[in-house]
Design a protein around this motif. Structure first.
Motif, PDB file in Angstrom:
ATOM      1  N   ALA A 202       0.845  -1.199   0.000  1.00  0.00           N
ATOM      2  CA  ALA A 202       0.000   0.000   0.000  1.00  0.00           C
ATOM      3  C   ALA A 202       0.875   1.242   0.000  1.00  0.00           C
ATOM      4  N   PHE A 204      -0.156   5.461   0.573  1.00  0.00           N
ATOM      5  CA  PHE A 204      -1.290   6.371   0.752  1.00  0.00           C
ATOM      6  C   PHE A 204      -0.911   7.528   1.672  1.00  0.00           C
ATOM      7  N   TYR A 572      -4.140   1.981   7.464  1.00  0.00           N
ATOM      8  CA  TYR A 572      -3.805   0.795   6.652  1.00  0.00           C
ATOM      9  C   TYR A 572      -4.921  -0.236   6.690  1.00  0.00           C
ATOM     10  N   GLU A 576      -8.815   0.127   0.399  1.00  0.00           N
ATOM     11  CA  GLU A 576      -8.097   0.913  -0.605  1.00  0.00           C
ATOM     12  C   GLU A 576      -9.087   1.591  -1.547  1.00  0.00           C
ATOM     13  N   CYS A 577      -8.868   2.871  -1.800  1.00  0.00           N
ATOM     14  CA  CYS A 577      -9.703   3.623  -2.742  1.00  0.00           C
ATOM     15  C   CYS A 577      -9.187   3.359  -4.152  1.00  0.00           C
ATOM     16  N   GLU A 578     -10.015   2.762  -4.985  1.00  0.00           N
ATOM     17  CA  GLU A 578      -9.595   2.365  -6.330  1.00  0.00           C
ATOM     18  C   GLU A 578     -10.030   3.349  -7.402  1.00  0.00           C
ATOM     19  N   TYR A 627     -12.625   4.484   3.336  1.00  0.00           N
ATOM     20  CA  TYR A 627     -11.531   4.385   2.370  1.00  0.00           C
ATOM     21  C   TYR A 627     -10.261   5.011   2.937  1.00  0.00           C
ATOM     22  N   ARG A 628      -9.117   4.446   2.517  1.00  0.00           N
ATOM     23  CA  ARG A 628      -7.878   5.186   2.733  1.00  0.00           C
ATOM     24  C   ARG A 628      -7.958   6.493   1.954  1.00  0.00           C
ATOM     25  N   PRO A 630      -7.368   9.008  -0.644  1.00  0.00           N
ATOM     26  CA  PRO A 630      -6.757   8.941  -1.975  1.00  0.00           C
ATOM     27  C   PRO A 630      -5.798  10.105  -2.193  1.00  0.00           C
TER      28      PRO A 630
END
Length: 790
Positions: A202, A204, A572, A576-578, A627-628, A630
């Motif tokens: 990851a 971020f 963490y 995860e923001c995709e 979300y983490r 972005p």
């Protein structure tokens, strides 16, 4: 100890141990599986390669000047390593100038960007949607940052707060994205590829830490967004777009601005569509064909719909009459929605231009956006940028076009494969419909969504090979290719039902066939009611399932740690923001459904409005809480999605014209009224043809020999004339709307000229000329706080 933490890189190392009693050539993993030594050695070589890449990557980051600190968390199964990264002042200043970050020149009053708020204010009507949100980011006249002109910018004396949190993230990510970790010519560059290779799990920026028991004016940006945006009780309030942009960047903020703007415009469409549906319900009892069908009993014995099906009475379809969605009001609504779609897009262009200027990114794509790190690594030569005059990596245009052509040909071939699958599905539906018919369920008879063809990896490979210079160009090319496949997948079934199903059936003793199988006919209620049923399932059932999945999945995939987590550990564990592709895709597909097939289902805008009210707060809660964070990306518009929306709006005009002309009964009834009976008496019997072989009837304008009647040819001429007239009138009005509504408001053009004047003064090389321009005899003001031009 790092004082300001800007970015975090994470990688995991899983523990392995040998199990006693096993052979020399075997080892055991933590899952208890036995792995031969050869495979284990390959795995160890891979680990060594990843570790070597990480080491070289960190060395190169240190050489740039970034500050780093390592932390780790260990348990029985794995050790999680955290690399905390921060950029010192001198690095921020250097890259801020290179990235053309915007610097403040002069503060200006906040603008009211909500049209509805201004209208209600002029009418002196209380606005329940308005809310005072604390800590609104200040608005400035700005220009490109220059280190040599530092004293001209507001706030330059405070190095700790001069650059915003988002700007710091953007600078650090730019360094991470262009740093080499292997061989440059292999494009072994950037943190994104390291994550894809598995060197890091990851990468971020961190969310802001929550503060408790403080005054609302002391809340940080994340807390403001949670309390005033992401909570369900705020569903009727305006979105704090300036706060969203300040925390997540322009790209995310533009998505939520577009979603809110689209949802607001759905309100008049939903009201009109509901009125059209209600008028159909109220007038159904007075409709002569509907009364004839319901009172016919066994008078109209209809032909079987398949070889093994039984004959049926037309009176059986009394409960699912298509008149609810097939009456003169739907024609008006189709024209209304065509105008609505284009007017919505025209006013969104104005809104988009206003936001782009307000957020200092109006000229981002043309002047400020830098080449992608992958493009820079693989480009063979350096050429001068004709706009900026700076030498940049260059890839020959002819070579790039040839690659695009090759990729397009492969994409077309893949689309042909998809179409082959669709034809196969149609044949399978012909077989399944025989069994489904006996269930008596109209939903089971009509629903048959085509499967998804997974092409994301292939599209990604071809898009990379096309060597697009900027990230925006790459994203637009990727989105366009994927959307083509998604369009085929999601719209194939409604298009088939609306325009192809039941068109090539033939007649008794001469039925049309495909590979020896009888072509599929429309259900007893007709294709229009089948299309309405499909749209109901999509607009209600599918959207409801999607929202439930979006709400539940983050909770399922979020892991908890056994001890009190530290800030980086807590982030963490988030999802995860995709990116925004799936969010845009869902809404753009919805836009297509409510415009292309609106003649079949006037309630579609209403269900879209209800869904979007939920979608806004659902997406807001995901970005703020689940979300983490972005990486903040700049953007001046919504990219290729706007072009797709324009294409869908134009396609909707054509589709609705054909839907009304060939699928609806509007024109046959209209022609019958003109030629025979204004009250439509005997219309049902007139639309039926007699099948002498089995003494049944079927719906067609044919004689006893199966030949088309004169009325059929007259109707065909009317249908074609209607399509031509409908399209020409609607497109003419659409062009008029496009011409009348300017893309950039007049007030905004004045502001742009004012800002360029201030920027020219602030960056003037001649300090004396700058002082003179401020006014003769004026006292000099403190640097960094003066207002040029005043």
């Amino acid at each position: 100890m790092i004082l300001g933490l800007d970015f975090v890189l994470v990688w995991e190392v899983r523990s392995r141990r040998k199990r006693r009693g096993k052979g020399k050539n075997e080892v055991t993993t933590e899952e208890g599986e036995t792995v031969p030594t050869e495979e284990n050695s390959r795995s160890e070589r891979k680990k060594a390669q990843l570790a070597q890449w990480r080491e070289k990557f960190v060395q190169n980051l240190e050489s740039v000047g970034l500050l780093m600190e390592k932390e780790e968390t260990a348990n029985e199964k794995k050790t999680i390593h955290f690399l905390k990264i921060s950029a010192p002042w001198d690095v921020l200043v250097c890259y801020a100038e290179e990235l053309c970050l915007r610097a403040p020149l002069q503060a200006q009053p906040h603008l009211d960007l909500n049209t509805s708020s201004r209208v209600l204010s002029r009418l002196c009507i209380p606005n329940a949607m308005m809310e005072s949100v604390p800590n609104r980011p200040l608005d400035y006249y700005t220009c490109a940052f220059r280190k040599s002109k530092m004293n001209r910018f507001l706030g330059c004396g405070d190095q700790g707060t001069y650059f915003t949190n988002t700007q710091r993230h953007r600078v650090v990510y730019e360094i991470l994205a262009r740093t080499v970790y292997g061989k440059r010519k292999r494009a072994e560059v950037g943190v994104d590829r390291l994550v894809n290779e598995g060197a890091y799990t990851a990468a971020f920026p961190l969310h802001e830490l929550p503060k408790y028991g403080i005054h609302p004016d002391e809340l940080n940006q994340r807390q403001v967004l949670y309390h005033y945006w992401a909570r369900w009780c705020k569903w009727y309030k305006y979105q704090p777009l300036d706060h969203i942009r300040e925390y997540f960047g322009e790209k995310v903020a533009l998505y939520f601005a577009w979603l809110g703007f689209y949802t607001a415009w759905l309100l008049p469409a939903a009201v009109v569509g509901t009125l059209i549906f209600v008028s159909g319900v109220m007038s159904m009892g007075n409709n002569t064909p509907a009364k004839e069908i319901c009172s016919s009993g066994v008078s109209y014995r209809m032909c079987p719909l398949c070889k093994t099906c039984q004959a049926w009475n037309m009176s059986e379809i009394c409960t699912m009459l298509g008149y609810l969605f097939d009456h003169p009001g739907t024609v008006f609504f189709s024209v209304f929605m065509s105008f609505w779609a284009v007017t919505f897009l025209e006013y969104w262009k104005r809104k988009m231009a206003t936001l782009a200027h307000h957020w200092d990114c109006m000229d981002f794509h043309e002047e400020e956006e830098r080449p992608r790190p992958e493009f820079a690594a693989m480009a063979p030569t350096m050429e001068q940028n004709p706009v900026t005059g700076v030498k940049e990596p260059y890839f020959p245009e002819k070579t790039r076009l040839s690659r695009m052509f090759t990729g397009s040909m492969v994409i077309i071939m893949m689309l042909c494969v998809v179409m082959i699958f669709l034809v196969t599905v149609v044949m399978c539906r012909g077989i399944i419909s025989v069994m489904m018919f006996h269930t008596g369920s109209p939903v089971l008879r009509t629903e048959g969504q085509f499967g998804t063809f997974n092409v994301f990896s292939a599209v990604c490979v071809f898009t990379v090979a096309e060597m697009h210079r900027t990230q925006t160009q790459y994203d637009n090319a990727f989105i366009f290719k994927v959307f083509i496949f998604q369009f085929v997948n999601f719209y194939s079934s409604p298009f088939y039902v609306a325009f192809f199903k039941g068109r090539f059936v033939g007649y008794p003793s001469n039925y049309g066939t495909l590979f020896g199988m009888r072509n599929e006919d429309c259900g007893p209620g007709g294709c229009l009611i089948e299309l309405a049923e499909q749209l109901f399932i999509i607009m209600v059932g599918k959207q409801l399932i999607n929202n439930i999945q979006e709400f539940i999945i983050p909770y399922v995939t979020t892991h908890k740690v056994s001890h009190e987590p530290r800030r980086w550990e807590e982030d963490y564990q988030l999802v995860e923001c995709e990116g925004l592709f799936e969010e845009y895709l869902e809404m753009v597909l919805q836009f297509g459904f409510i415009t292309i097939f609106v003649a079949a289902f006037p309630l579609a805008p209403l269900f879209a409005l209800l869904n979007n009210w939920v979608e806004i707060r659902l997406d807001a809660h995901k970005f703020v809480c689940e979300y983490r964070r972005p990486v903040a990306e700049r953007a001046q518009n919504i990219g290729v999605w706007f072009n797709i929306l324009e294409a869908l709006s134009h396609l909707s005009v054509i589709a609705n014209a054909f839907l009304i002309a060939f699928t609806s009964d509007f024109l046959p009834r209209l022609l019958y009224q003109y030629k025979f009976d204004n009250d439509l008496n005997g219309y049902v019997n007139f639309t039926l043809a007699y099948a002498p072989l089995n003494y049944t009837e079927y719906k067609a304008f044919r004689d006893n020999n199966g030949s088309y009647t004169l009325f059929y040819w007259e109707l065909l001429a009317v249908r074609l004339g209607f399509i031509i007239a409908f399209e020409h009138v609607v497109f003419f009005v659409l062009r008029a709307i496009d011409w009348i509504v300017p893309d950039v408001p007049e007030s905004l053009e004045l502001k742009i000229k004012r800002e360029r004047f201030l920027a020219k003064q602030a960056l003037a090389e001649n300090q004396e000329a700058l002082l003179v321009s401020r006014g003769r005899g004026a006292n000099p003001e403190t640097p960094g706080t003066s207002s040029p031009g005043q």
